[in-house]
Scaffold this motif. Sequence first.
Motif, PDB file in Angstrom:
ATOM      1  N   GLN A 176       0.861  -1.178   0.000  1.00 22.78           N
ATOM      2  CA  GLN A 176       0.000   0.000   0.000  1.00 22.78           C
ATOM      3  C   GLN A 176       0.898   1.228   0.000  1.00 22.78           C
ATOM      4  OE1 GLN A 176       0.054  -2.163   2.755  1.00 22.78           O
ATOM      5  NE2 GLN A 176      -0.461  -1.025   4.604  1.00 22.78           N
ATOM      6  N   GLN A 177       0.527   2.257  -0.730  1.00 22.46           N
ATOM      7  CA  GLN A 177       1.364   3.437  -0.877  1.00 22.46           C
ATOM      8  C   GLN A 177       1.442   4.228   0.433  1.00 22.46           C
ATOM      9  OE1 GLN A 177       3.292   4.378  -3.453  1.00 22.46           O
ATOM     10  NE2 GLN A 177       2.698   2.465  -4.462  1.00 22.46           N
ATOM     11  N   PRO A 178       2.618   4.818   0.720  1.00 17.54           N
ATOM     12  CA  PRO A 178       2.738   5.671   1.900  1.00 17.54           C
ATOM     13  C   PRO A 178       1.795   6.872   1.800  1.00 17.54           C
ATOM     14  CG  PRO A 178       4.897   5.110   1.008  1.00 17.54           C
ATOM     15  CD  PRO A 178       3.892   4.653  -0.002  1.00 17.54           C
ATOM     16  N   PRO A 179       1.277   7.355   2.902  1.00 18.23           N
ATOM     17  CA  PRO A 179       0.381   8.520   2.880  1.00 18.23           C
ATOM     18  C   PRO A 179       1.067   9.741   2.271  1.00 18.23           C
ATOM     19  CG  PRO A 179       0.312   7.432   5.013  1.00 18.23           C
ATOM     20  CD  PRO A 179       1.428   6.815   4.263  1.00 18.23           C
ATOM     21  N   ALA A 180       0.292  10.571   1.579  1.00 19.52           N
ATOM     22  CA  ALA A 180       0.841  11.781   0.965  1.00 19.52           C
ATOM     23  C   ALA A 180       1.429  12.696   2.033  1.00 19.52           C
ATOM     24  CB  ALA A 180      -0.264  12.508   0.191  1.00 19.52           C
ATOM     25  N   GLY A 181       2.619  13.224   1.724  1.00 17.49           N
ATOM     26  CA  GLY A 181       3.272  14.142   2.640  1.00 17.49           C
ATOM     27  C   GLY A 181       4.032  13.473   3.767  1.00 17.49           C
ATOM     28  N   SER A 182       4.056  12.133   3.812  1.00 13.85           N
ATOM     29  CA  SER A 182       4.759  11.426   4.883  1.00 13.85           C
ATOM     30  C   SER A 182       6.247  11.308   4.566  1.00 13.85           C
ATOM     31  CB  SER A 182       4.162  10.038   5.093  1.00 13.85           C
ATOM     32  OG  SER A 182       4.318   9.244   3.921  1.00 13.85           O
ATOM     33  N   VAL A 183       7.031  11.043   5.626  1.00 12.38           N
ATOM     34  CA  VAL A 183       8.478  10.898   5.495  1.00 12.38           C
ATOM     35  C   VAL A 183       8.883   9.564   6.108  1.00 12.38           C
ATOM     36  CG1 VAL A 183      10.722  11.871   6.082  1.00 12.38           C
ATOM     37  CG2 VAL A 183       8.786  13.385   5.640  1.00 12.38           C
ATOM     38  N   LYS A 184       9.732   8.815   5.379  1.00  9.49           N
ATOM     39  CA  LYS A 184      10.175   7.513   5.881  1.00  9.49           C
ATOM     40  C   LYS A 184      11.059   7.676   7.120  1.00  9.49           C
ATOM     41  CE  LYS A 184      12.561   3.262   4.497  1.00  9.49           C
ATOM     42  NZ  LYS A 184      13.417   3.217   5.681  1.00  9.49           N
ATOM     43  N   ARG A 185      10.800   6.854   8.101  1.00 12.37           N
ATOM     44  CA  ARG A 185      11.615   6.870   9.313  1.00 12.37           C
ATOM     45  C   ARG A 185      12.863   6.020   9.094  1.00 12.37           C
ATOM     46  NH1 ARG A 185       9.700   4.451  15.199  1.00 12.37           N
ATOM     47  NH2 ARG A 185      11.422   5.307  16.438  1.00 12.37           N
ATOM     48  N   GLY A 186      14.020   6.597   9.323  1.00 12.53           N
ATOM     49  CA  GLY A 186      15.263   5.879   9.089  1.00 12.53           C
ATOM     50  C   GLY A 186      15.701   5.968   7.643  1.00 12.53           C
ATOM     51  N   ARG A 187      16.801   5.272   7.326  1.00 11.59           N
ATOM     52  CA  ARG A 187      17.365   5.303   5.980  1.00 11.59           C
ATOM     53  C   ARG A 187      17.245   3.942   5.309  1.00 11.59           C
ATOM     54  NH1 ARG A 187      23.327   7.585   6.677  1.00 11.59           N
ATOM     55  NH2 ARG A 187      23.299   5.947   8.251  1.00 11.59           N
ATOM     56  N   GLU A 188      17.220   3.952   3.986  1.00 12.09           N
ATOM     57  CA  GLU A 188      17.176   2.715   3.219  1.00 12.09           C
ATOM     58  C   GLU A 188      18.555   2.066   3.267  1.00 12.09           C
ATOM     59  OE1 GLU A 188      14.750   0.070   1.316  1.00 12.09           O
ATOM     60  OE2 GLU A 188      14.132   2.112   1.806  1.00 12.09           O
ATOM     61  N   PRO A 189      18.642   0.733   3.531  1.00 10.77           N
ATOM     62  CA  PRO A 189      19.951   0.048   3.529  1.00 10.77           C
ATOM     63  C   PRO A 189      20.670   0.216   2.194  1.00 10.77           C
ATOM     64  CG  PRO A 189      18.268  -1.354   4.495  1.00 10.77           C
ATOM     65  CD  PRO A 189      17.545  -0.169   3.922  1.00 10.77           C
ATOM     66  N   ILE A 190      21.986   0.391   2.244  1.00  8.97           N
ATOM     67  CA  ILE A 190      22.777   0.665   1.044  1.00  8.97           C
ATOM     68  C   ILE A 190      22.688  -0.478   0.036  1.00  8.97           C
ATOM     69  CG2 ILE A 190      25.119   1.110   0.200  1.00  8.97           C
ATOM     70  CD1 ILE A 190      25.742   2.393   2.893  1.00  8.97           C
ATOM     71  N   LEU A 191      22.696  -1.736   0.514  1.00  8.68           N
ATOM     72  CA  LEU A 191      22.729  -2.893  -0.385  1.00  8.68           C
ATOM     73  C   LEU A 191      21.370  -3.242  -0.984  1.00  8.68           C
ATOM     74  CD1 LEU A 191      25.133  -5.203   1.648  1.00  8.68           C
ATOM     75  CD2 LEU A 191      25.692  -3.726  -0.290  1.00  8.68           C
ATOM     76  N   GLU A 192      20.312  -2.588  -0.537  1.00  5.69           N
ATOM     77  CA  GLU A 192      18.972  -2.878  -1.052  1.00  5.69           C
ATOM     78  C   GLU A 192      18.730  -2.072  -2.325  1.00  5.69           C
ATOM     79  OE1 GLU A 192      16.808  -5.014  -0.381  1.00  5.69           O
ATOM     80  OE2 GLU A 192      17.349  -5.830   1.560  1.00  5.69           O
TER      81      GLU A 192
END
Length: 210
Positions: A176-192
């Motif tokens: 399901q898509q993230p809500p509009a205007g939301s910000v991901k908590r944390g960072r995406e892993p480099i190897l992903e």
Amino acid sequence: MKKIYLIIWLTGCMVAVKAQSSLTGMRVFVNVPSFTEMDGGPAAGVEYRIKNNISIALEGQWILYSMLDYERQNHGFRFTPDVKFFIPGSKQRYKWFFAVQALYKQVNSYEDYIIPHYEDNTEVYQELRSVGKQKQVFAMGGRFGVQSTFGGKNERFYMEISTGFGFRWKETHFVQQPPAGSVKRGREPILETDGFLPDIPYKIRFGYRF
């Protein structure tokens, strides 16, 4: 004297055939390094030795966590079929092999997104919401290794060590898509990283042959 030589030769052939035929049959195994893979969890499988020089196997893994991000709620599965071609060695032991393998992996996880709420253009509070994400991986490659039996006279136990090279394709999408205007908590892993990438398969299997 010729009859004696003939009897000895036939006896030797019968012993050799019997020794070779004991290599065929069904086997079960566990793959130890599956706990250290990026998507970790227990892995086990079955292998059927059709002939002394060829076998087919299917390994399955239950994915429980991510080595890159322990806080991520990972769950999924992996299937890895392979075909092995064994090389005749000393005393027809057929230990060394070359394997062709495929792989399909599906992993579902949840990521936290921060949703800011405003009143009169002023942020009054933040809401934390989990969003479902799915990763699919397809891979093909080859492995070279050794499979050796041990455990007394019948040598029912065996160990297999192999590694190789191949290519994989990874695609990630939101359930399901993230809500509009939301910000991901944390960072995406480099190897992903999605897309077409090299793959280095490796196995350390311990098993039992029936």
